[in-house]
Design a protein around this motif. Structure first.
Motif, short mmCIF file in Angstrom:
data_model
loop_
_atom_site.label_atom_id
_atom_site.label_comp_id
_atom_site.label_asym_id
_atom_site.label_seq_id
_atom_site.Cartn_x
_atom_site.Cartn_y
_atom_site.Cartn_z
N CYS A 137 -2.18 -8.44 24.83
CA CYS A 137 -3.29 -8.95 24.25
C CYS A 137 -3.72 -9.93 25.28
O CYS A 137 -3.19 -11.41 25.07
CB CYS A 137 -3.03 -9.72 23.19
SG CYS A 137 -4.60 -10.31 22.51
N VAL A 138 -4.97 -10.15 25.56
CA VAL A 138 -5.18 -11.86 26.49
C VAL A 138 -6.58 -11.89 25.84
O VAL A 138 -7.50 -12.75 26.18
CB VAL A 138 -5.84 -11.13 27.60
CG1 VAL A 138 -4.59 -10.52 28.71
CG2 VAL A 138 -6.75 -9.59 27.63
N CYS A 139 -7.04 -11.54 24.64
CA CYS A 139 -8.20 -11.99 23.48
C CYS A 139 -8.07 -13.36 22.65
O CYS A 139 -6.63 -13.18 22.43
CB CYS A 139 -9.74 -11.38 22.90
SG CYS A 139 -7.73 -9.93 21.59
N CYS A 193 -4.45 -3.86 21.65
CA CYS A 193 -4.68 -5.00 20.62
C CYS A 193 -5.44 -4.30 20.16
O CYS A 193 -7.13 -4.32 20.45
CB CYS A 193 -4.79 -5.84 21.37
SG CYS A 193 -5.54 -7.39 20.53
N GLY A 246 -8.92 -6.08 19.85
CA GLY A 246 -9.41 -7.05 19.77
C GLY A 246 -9.68 -6.64 21.03
O GLY A 246 -11.06 -5.99 21.67
N CYS A 247 -8.88 -6.77 22.06
CA CYS A 247 -8.98 -6.30 23.94
C CYS A 247 -8.37 -5.20 23.87
O CYS A 247 -9.54 -4.39 25.02
CB CYS A 247 -8.60 -7.22 24.62
SG CYS A 247 -6.72 -7.37 24.10
ZN LIG Z 1 -6.60 -9.28 22.32
#
Ligand SMILES: [Zn+2]
Ligand SMILES: [Mg+2]
Length: 105
Positions: free
Chosen positions: A99-101, A91, A93-94
């Motif tokens: 993904c955990v964001c 991801c 983002g994270c």
């Molecule tokens: Zn993420």
């Protein structure tokens, strides 16, 4: 796989689109090609909304990807490289492969 002789990866597909259509695509240019892509996105939205049969859905997903590949060809973007660079290591983002964001790509 319903049709064709083998599965295509994204790079194969972009090359196929280039071979079949580049002589028309270069002439139309990016702006006109973008409009075609948007028209196909609209057709995809319609079949999703209608809960259409699987063949129609498959058809419209193929059209959207074909026009995205066309636009990428006109703009000189290698889609396979692009997705690898942005998503190949997780991801954006994270960094997670799951993904955990809350980031939206
Ligand atoms: Zn993420
Ligand atoms: Mg269509």
């Amino acid at each position: 796989m319903a049709q064709g002789t083998r599965r295509m990866d994204l790079g194969d597909f972009q090359q196929l689109i280039e071979k079949m259509y580049s002589h028309k695509d270069r002439e139309r240019g990016a702006a006109g090609t973008f409009l075609w892509l948007m028209e196909e996105v609209g057709e995809l939205a319609a079949v999703i909304g209608e809960r259409a049969d699987e063949a129609s859905k498959q058809d419209e997903f193929a059209d959207v990807l074909a026009w995205l590949a066309t636009l990428a060809n006109v703009e000189g973007v290698d889609l396979s490289d692009a997705v690898q660079a942005k998503y190949g290591r997780g991801c954006p983002g994270c960094g997670g492969m799951v993904c955990v964001c809350d980031a939206k790509p």
